[in-house]
Design a protein around this motif. Structure first.
Motif, PDB file in Angstrom:
ATOM      1  N   ALA A 397       0.833  -1.212   0.000  1.00 50.49           N
ATOM      2  CA  ALA A 397       0.000   0.000   0.000  1.00 50.49           C
ATOM      3  C   ALA A 397       0.862   1.254   0.000  1.00 50.49           C
ATOM      4  O   ALA A 397       0.454   2.299  -0.534  1.00 50.49           O
ATOM      5  CB  ALA A 397      -0.926  -0.009   1.215  1.00 50.49           C
ATOM      6  N   PHE A 398       2.053   1.166   0.580  1.00 52.83           N
ATOM      7  CA  PHE A 398       2.935   2.329   0.613  1.00 52.83           C
ATOM      8  C   PHE A 398       3.405   2.701  -0.793  1.00 52.83           C
ATOM      9  O   PHE A 398       3.462   3.888  -1.137  1.00 52.83           O
ATOM     10  CB  PHE A 398       4.137   2.029   1.512  1.00 52.83           C
ATOM     11  CG  PHE A 398       5.015   3.231   1.756  1.00 52.83           C
ATOM     12  CD1 PHE A 398       4.580   4.278   2.552  1.00 52.83           C
ATOM     13  CD2 PHE A 398       6.282   3.317   1.190  1.00 52.83           C
ATOM     14  CE1 PHE A 398       5.375   5.392   2.785  1.00 52.83           C
ATOM     15  CE2 PHE A 398       7.090   4.423   1.408  1.00 52.83           C
ATOM     16  CZ  PHE A 398       6.628   5.460   2.203  1.00 52.83           C
ATOM     17  N   TRP A 399       3.742   1.708  -1.589  1.00 52.27           N
ATOM     18  CA  TRP A 399       4.187   1.949  -2.972  1.00 52.27           C
ATOM     19  C   TRP A 399       3.079   2.619  -3.779  1.00 52.27           C
ATOM     20  O   TRP A 399       3.329   3.470  -4.616  1.00 52.27           O
ATOM     21  CB  TRP A 399       4.608   0.630  -3.615  1.00 52.27           C
ATOM     22  CG  TRP A 399       5.012   0.734  -5.045  1.00 52.27           C
ATOM     23  CD1 TRP A 399       4.228   0.509  -6.140  1.00 52.27           C
ATOM     24  CD2 TRP A 399       6.299   1.088  -5.563  1.00 52.27           C
ATOM     25  NE1 TRP A 399       4.940   0.702  -7.299  1.00 52.27           N
ATOM     26  CE2 TRP A 399       6.222   1.056  -6.971  1.00 52.27           C
ATOM     27  CE3 TRP A 399       7.523   1.421  -4.963  1.00 52.27           C
ATOM     28  CZ2 TRP A 399       7.309   1.343  -7.789  1.00 52.27           C
ATOM     29  CZ3 TRP A 399       8.609   1.716  -5.787  1.00 52.27           C
ATOM     30  CH2 TRP A 399       8.499   1.666  -7.171  1.00 52.27           C
ATOM     31  N   ARG A 400       1.834   2.279  -3.492  1.00 58.40           N
ATOM     32  CA  ARG A 400       0.700   2.799  -4.265  1.00 58.40           C
ATOM     33  C   ARG A 400       0.208   4.155  -3.747  1.00 58.40           C
ATOM     34  O   ARG A 400      -0.643   4.782  -4.382  1.00 58.40           O
ATOM     35  CB  ARG A 400      -0.461   1.801  -4.213  1.00 58.40           C
ATOM     36  CG  ARG A 400      -0.155   0.458  -4.874  1.00 58.40           C
ATOM     37  CD  ARG A 400      -1.427  -0.347  -5.046  1.00 58.40           C
ATOM     38  NE  ARG A 400      -2.039  -0.682  -3.768  1.00 58.40           N
ATOM     39  CZ  ARG A 400      -1.824  -1.818  -3.115  1.00 58.40           C
ATOM     40  NH1 ARG A 400      -0.983  -2.714  -3.601  1.00 58.40           N
ATOM     41  NH2 ARG A 400      -2.414  -2.050  -1.958  1.00 58.40           N
ATOM     42  N   TYR A 401       0.725   4.616  -2.637  1.00 61.15           N
ATOM     43  CA  TYR A 401       0.188   5.819  -2.018  1.00 61.15           C
ATOM     44  C   TYR A 401       0.432   7.053  -2.887  1.00 61.15           C
ATOM     45  O   TYR A 401       1.524   7.290  -3.391  1.00 61.15           O
ATOM     46  CB  TYR A 401       0.821   6.052  -0.633  1.00 61.15           C
ATOM     47  CG  TYR A 401       0.331   7.317   0.026  1.00 61.15           C
ATOM     48  CD1 TYR A 401      -0.862   7.326   0.725  1.00 61.15           C
ATOM     49  CD2 TYR A 401       1.054   8.512  -0.075  1.00 61.15           C
ATOM     50  CE1 TYR A 401      -1.332   8.483   1.325  1.00 61.15           C
ATOM     51  CE2 TYR A 401       0.592   9.671   0.517  1.00 61.15           C
ATOM     52  CZ  TYR A 401      -0.609   9.648   1.217  1.00 61.15           C
ATOM     53  OH  TYR A 401      -1.076  10.804   1.788  1.00 61.15           O
ATOM     54  N   ARG A 402      -0.626   7.837  -3.044  1.00 59.49           N
ATOM     55  CA  ARG A 402      -0.561   9.098  -3.785  1.00 59.49           C
ATOM     56  C   ARG A 402      -0.971  10.256  -2.876  1.00 59.49           C
ATOM     57  O   ARG A 402      -1.732  10.063  -1.919  1.00 59.49           O
ATOM     58  CB  ARG A 402      -1.487   9.080  -5.000  1.00 59.49           C
ATOM     59  CG  ARG A 402      -1.050   8.123  -6.115  1.00 59.49           C
ATOM     60  CD  ARG A 402      -2.050   8.122  -7.253  1.00 59.49           C
ATOM     61  NE  ARG A 402      -1.654   7.254  -8.341  1.00 59.49           N
ATOM     62  CZ  ARG A 402      -0.927   7.642  -9.378  1.00 59.49           C
ATOM     63  NH1 ARG A 402      -0.507   8.906  -9.462  1.00 59.49           N
ATOM     64  NH2 ARG A 402      -0.599   6.793 -10.335  1.00 59.49           N
ATOM     65  N   ALA A 403      -0.478  11.439  -3.200  1.00 59.50           N
ATOM     66  CA  ALA A 403      -0.854  12.626  -2.430  1.00 59.50           C
ATOM     67  C   ALA A 403      -2.332  12.892  -2.603  1.00 59.50           C
ATOM     68  O   ALA A 403      -2.910  12.624  -3.671  1.00 59.50           O
ATOM     69  CB  ALA A 403      -0.045  13.830  -2.897  1.00 59.50           C
TER      70      ALA A 403
END
Length: 408
Positions: A397-403
């Motif tokens: 989920a961290f890799w996919r996180y967007r602002a």
């Protein structure tokens, strides 16, 4: 640099306090170990200052974050800034009047760091209440750049001022700088908890913060990758040995040692001054992972360098990568946590920032004693990359996180 956050008066006041104290705090950071060494002639006592500073940072960093979530953050900043200023004044007084007690210095240092440990997460948690979410990265970059400015030029200023004005005056400069910031903090708006309920913070609040972090995979991953970078890849404990045995410094110290300690914050400061492009990247998780991987590669290359200036370049690049990672990690921490938990998350970050490099000092020192500084340093850089891959696989989920998308 993206200076849009400075158009917001409240944030501009907060930022000005950072500008004023950035160098002042570094003067005290140099003065304390110098005075302890002058009083004792022992590097062992100088090392004790690290432990004296670390313990209150760990304890009050966590508790301070909980306090910041349950009271008016502006008032808490006033109290802690005043406490830091008073202890700085007492450090000046004991030096000026030649008390000549190392234990007085250590006690005052511990009290100073306790106030600082509460102030730091509070100051960080305030930013998200003063600027909109889309301006969090540049706001954090502005704050961090000033801190790095202090880390670069503060020690240089202390070295130049010591023979001219004396040690006690360094404490006095810090005291005056801190006193000047109180007016700016007083002018900030009140920042009560959004629930409107002001109460005391206790152990339960600290534990609630850890439980909250465990359920928020993105926040948990931001701490994990930072621990990986700092513990596995921070080789500063090896700088004295490398300066002398690898880069040819005389036994008493010389140019190489100073540059090794300056290179990482210098690289961080330079990237901060050119940080305007950071707001154009929305995939903050990817940005953190890539920048930490770059940190690991630069540390690996630094371990293999046999030229001082090449080593400095790699360390400066590592500092630049770390600055990018720090800006996005702090932006994630501000945006992905709720306001009632933001102080506690910043408190946990304080513990990671304070404790990680000190664990690295221990692990790198032991490794270098067994396999040498080159293998310990380069191996640590490779270990950063390997552990980073594992962390991303376990917490995708961290890799996919967007602002967050800017609100219109």
């Amino acid at each position: 640099m993206d200076t849009r956050p400075l158009r917001i008066p409240a944030f501009r006041r907060l930022w000005l306090t950072t500008v004023v104290t950035a160098i002042g705090s570094q003067l005290t950071a140099v003065a304390v170990p110098k005075q302890v060494f002058d009083l004792t002639g022992s590097s062992g006592y100088v090392g004790l200052t690290g432990a004296v500073a670390l313990v209150p940072l760990l304890v009050f960093g966590l508790w301070g974050g909980a306090i910041a979530d349950t009271v008016d953050r502006r008032k808490l900043l006033m109290v802690t800034n005043t406490g830091i200023a008073v202890t700085a004044a007492l450090l000046w007084a004991q030096a000026f009047f030649a008390v000549n007690s190392v234990w007085v210095v250590l006690v005052l240092l511990g009290v100073n760091q306790a106030f600082f440990a509460i102030n730091m997460p509070t100051r960080s948690a305030v930013v998200a209440r003063l600027v909109p979410e889309e301006l969090l990265p540049p706001a954090i970059a502005l704050q961090s750049t000033m801190s790095q400015f202090g880390a670069v030029f503060g020690p240089l200023a202390a070295g130049a001022l010591l023979p001219v004005v004396g040690l006690s005056t360094l404490y006095l400069f810090d005291t005056v700088a801190l006193a000047l910031t109180l007016w700016a903090v007083w002018k900030l708006p009140a920042m009560l908890p959004l629930s409107g309920q002001v109460r005391r913070a206790g152990l339960r609040d600290v534990l609630d913060g850890f439980r909250y972090m465990a359920t928020q995979k993105v926040l948990l991953a931001s701490f994990v990758v930072d621990v990986i970078a700092m513990v596995a890849g921070m080789p500063r404990a090896l700088f004295p040995e490398m300066a002398e045995r690898t880069f040819g410094d005389p036994p008493g110290g010389g140019l190489a040692l100073g540059w090794l300690y300056t290179a990482i914050p210098l690289g961080a400061m330079l990237i901060g001054l050119m940080s305007g492009w950071l707001t154009r990247i929305s995939r903050h998780g990817v940005a953190v992972v890539v920048s930490i991987a770059a940190w690991g590669l630069c540390v690996f290359a630094f371990g293999l360098a046999d030229s001082l200036w090449l080593a400095i370049v790699f360390l400066a690049l590592a500092g630049a990568a770390d600055m990018v990672s720090a800006i996005y990690r702090m932006a994630i921490l501000q945006a992905a946590s709720t306001d009632e938990m933001r102080g506690r998350m910043q408190g946990a970050l304080t513990v990671v920032v304070a404790g990680g490099p000190r664990i690295a000092d221990l692990s790198h020192g032991w490794a270098a004693a067994g396999v040498g500084t080159a293998v310990a340093t380069s191996g640590g850089g490779l270990l950063v990359i390997a552990l980073l891959v594992v962390a991303v696989m376990l917490l995708p989920a961290f890799w996919r996180y967007r602002a967050p998308v800017a609100k219109t």
